[in-house]
Design an enzyme around this catalytic site. Structure first.
Site, mmCIF file in Angstrom:
data_model
loop_
_atom_site.group_PDB
_atom_site.id
_atom_site.type_symbol
_atom_site.label_atom_id
_atom_site.label_comp_id
_atom_site.label_asym_id
_atom_site.label_seq_id
_atom_site.Cartn_x
_atom_site.Cartn_y
_atom_site.Cartn_z
ATOM 1 N N ASP A 30 0.849 -1.193 0.000
ATOM 2 C CA ASP A 30 0.000 0.000 0.000
ATOM 3 C C ASP A 30 0.886 1.245 0.000
ATOM 4 O O ASP A 30 1.897 1.310 0.713
ATOM 5 C CB ASP A 30 -0.922 -0.013 1.225
ATOM 6 N N ASN A 87 -13.122 -3.301 2.405
ATOM 7 C CA ASN A 87 -14.101 -2.233 2.572
ATOM 8 C C ASN A 87 -15.080 -2.258 1.396
ATOM 9 O O ASN A 87 -14.663 -2.457 0.256
ATOM 10 C CB ASN A 87 -13.395 -0.878 2.625
ATOM 11 N N GLY A 93 -15.491 3.270 3.798
ATOM 12 C CA GLY A 93 -14.299 3.988 3.369
ATOM 13 C C GLY A 93 -13.633 3.435 2.124
ATOM 14 O O GLY A 93 -12.434 3.659 1.923
ATOM 15 N N HIS A 100 -10.313 -5.125 -3.232
ATOM 16 C CA HIS A 100 -8.967 -5.402 -2.742
ATOM 17 C C HIS A 100 -9.059 -5.798 -1.289
ATOM 18 O O HIS A 100 -9.871 -5.247 -0.527
ATOM 19 C CB HIS A 100 -8.055 -4.191 -2.913
ATOM 20 N N LEU A 101 -8.214 -6.698 -0.920
ATOM 21 C CA LEU A 101 -8.124 -7.144 0.459
ATOM 22 C C LEU A 101 -6.893 -6.482 1.075
ATOM 23 O O LEU A 101 -5.804 -6.539 0.497
ATOM 24 C CB LEU A 101 -8.022 -8.672 0.441
#
Ligand code: AMP
Ligand code: ZN
Length: 114
Positions: A30, A87, A93, A100-101
């Protein structure tokens, strides 16, 4: 999908900080980590939100989790613990509308999440 950030990573237009790839799945660090380990695991197939997944995606959704647990083990956090989060839509959010995890590890997580 042409106007999707994560599809651009899948098709090579944008180069992520890749940690894993196979025929179905891509995983990368990320860009704004909220834990010492913060990896995003995404399907190569564009699915906007969890609401848009269909029965034919069931194996793919499972695979995201299998890849995440493998990466957690590889990073040495299987025993200590880690969190996986997906999410869905605004209240949760979700900013990028390609599922995506999040794999989070390396610090004590709080519950309930904010
Ligand atoms: P979410 O809020 O669940 O949609 O999560 C989107 C995540 O994508 C956030 O944690 C962002 O930091 C992350 N992100 C956004 N742009 C990039 C990028 N170019 N490379 C890696 N991660 C990104
Ligand atoms: Zn996409």
């Amino acid at each position: 999908m042409t106007d999707c950030l994560f599809c651009k990573m899948v098709n090579g237009e944008i180069a992520p900080d890749k940690v894993y790839e196979d025929d179905d799945v891509l995983a990368f660090n990320d860009i704004n980590p909220v834990a010492p380990v913060h990896i995003l695991v995404i399907p190569k197939k564009h699915i906007s939100t969890l609401n848009d997944a269909e029965d034919e995606d069931t194996m793919l959704l499972g695979k995201l989790n299998r890849v995440a647990t493998g990466l957690a083990e590889k990073a040495g956090f299987a025993g200590e613990g880690y969190r996986v989060v997906m999410n869905c839509n605004d209240a949760a959010g979700q900013a990028v509308h390609h599922i995506h995890l999040h794999l989070l590890a390396g610090r004590q997580m709080t519950w309930p999440p904010g």
